[in-house]
Enzyme design. Sequence first.
Site, PDB file in Angstrom:
ATOM      1  N   GLU A 217      -2.195  -9.128   3.514  1.00 58.08           N
ATOM      2  CA  GLU A 217      -2.318  -9.716   4.865  1.00 58.08           C
ATOM      3  C   GLU A 217      -3.773  -9.791   5.312  1.00 58.08           C
ATOM      4  O   GLU A 217      -4.062 -10.334   6.391  1.00 58.08           O
ATOM      5  CB  GLU A 217      -1.490  -8.896   5.868  1.00 58.08           C
ATOM      6  CG  GLU A 217      -2.092  -7.565   6.314  1.00 58.08           C
ATOM      7  CD  GLU A 217      -1.955  -6.449   5.285  1.00 58.08           C
ATOM      8  OE1 GLU A 217      -1.456  -6.694   4.171  1.00 58.08           O
ATOM      9  OE2 GLU A 217      -2.371  -5.312   5.606  1.00 58.08           O
TER      10      GLU A 217
ATOM     11  N   HIS B 225      -3.992  -5.017   0.414  1.00 57.26           N
ATOM     12  CA  HIS B 225      -3.449  -5.569   1.661  1.00 57.26           C
ATOM     13  C   HIS B 225      -3.464  -7.095   1.610  1.00 57.26           C
ATOM     14  O   HIS B 225      -4.463  -7.717   1.997  1.00 57.26           O
ATOM     15  CB  HIS B 225      -4.265  -5.064   2.856  1.00 57.26           C
ATOM     16  CG  HIS B 225      -3.984  -3.630   3.165  1.00 57.26           C
ATOM     17  ND1 HIS B 225      -2.986  -3.240   4.030  1.00 57.26           N
ATOM     18  CD2 HIS B 225      -4.534  -2.498   2.679  1.00 57.26           C
ATOM     19  CE1 HIS B 225      -2.941  -1.923   4.083  1.00 57.26           C
ATOM     20  NE2 HIS B 225      -3.873  -1.441   3.279  1.00 57.26           N
TER      21      HIS B 225
ATOM     22  N   CYS C  19       0.826  -1.216   0.000  1.00 60.71           N
ATOM     23  CA  CYS C  19       0.000   0.000   0.000  1.00 60.71           C
ATOM     24  C   CYS C  19       0.861   1.268   0.000  1.00 60.71           C
ATOM     25  O   CYS C  19       1.483   1.570  -1.009  1.00 60.71           O
ATOM     26  CB  CYS C  19      -1.014  -0.061   1.134  1.00 60.71           C
ATOM     27  SG  CYS C  19      -2.491   0.898   0.741  1.00 60.71           S
TER      28      CYS C  19
END
Length: 356
Positions: A328, A326, A245
């Site tokens: 994750e 993202h 990001c």
Amino acid sequence: MPGAYVALENGHVVEARGRVPGTACGELVFTTAYTGYEESLTDPSYEEQVLTFSYPLIGNYGVREERFESDRVHPRAVVARELTEDVVEWLEAEGVPAVDHLDTRDLVGGIREEGAMKCGIAVGENATPEDALAELERCPGMSDHENIGAQVSVHERETYLGEDVGDDKTVALVDCGAKGSIIDALVERGADVHVLPHDATEDDVEAVDPDVLFVSNGPGDPANFEAAQELVETYVGELPLAGICLGQQIIARALGGTTEKMDFGHRGVNQPVLDLESNQVVMTTQNHGYTVADPGELDVTQINVNDDTPEGLESDDLSVITRQYHPEANPGPNDTLGFFDDVLSMAPRKRLVLAD
Ligand SMILES: NC(=O)CC[C@H](N)C(=O)O
């Protein structure tokens, strides 16, 4: 119940129900996610913003610390159609003003039609529309927060040792407001992670002798992270580089690229991303208001299906891999966790030293 007013940059002042008293201002952003409010509220990427949840009921499965992405709530204020008592108690303890019982669909529709805007919020027994307007008046723009990195970064190095799962690598993670799940994803794959301050120097990097330099997510305008950009300029070609990001934006800028503010950003957990090589689409979590306009020396390998903006940048020659979304997750789908395997596989395997 205290009165509450939300003053918008387009001139509207919206009345709401006050849930947590106080005044605040910030860029009004939103998420369309219907779960993951604990993760979003503790994501440092939301620093200096006011977070609107467009899903109508927020808090219906309680508040559990194990789901937090950092140790505090980052948005300046919270806006929802209906907040549960659990969330209100949490925000009260954190001193973060909150309002509900307003038309959040209308609010989000306004941002999508008119673009990103600032807002001022006033909540309290005697709160008036003028108080909310005064907050709006004093509100800096997102790019004006020049030292925002210091608000969200560690100030001293922190180290997390990798789990015992074979090949161990060392990652220097430049903390521009990192989510805990990024550290977890690396640690679970055996990497030792040294979290360095946003303004880490070459000496800080040399001290941990990393296999990969990783630039985290974080709030605001990537142009305000000069030190991290300089670090990338120093190590490109010397160390494999990775970014998520804000990290993608900083790395692109360091490699001759440019960034720009988007109309209203990508905000939710169902943003479709096309991988140009495999021709596969994955669903991704996103929360950003800036984007890479020119990728500089990097190749665009993934794009957003909705607007063609760059979602993945890579360079095999320079060993660079970055994502605008993202991987994750937390909140959101886990489809892209393989990114962390790709990052660690850029680092050469450690040679096994055999004893006689
Ligand atoms: N989640 C993030 O890292 C956000 C990146 C950057 N602050 C943006 O808004 O574009």
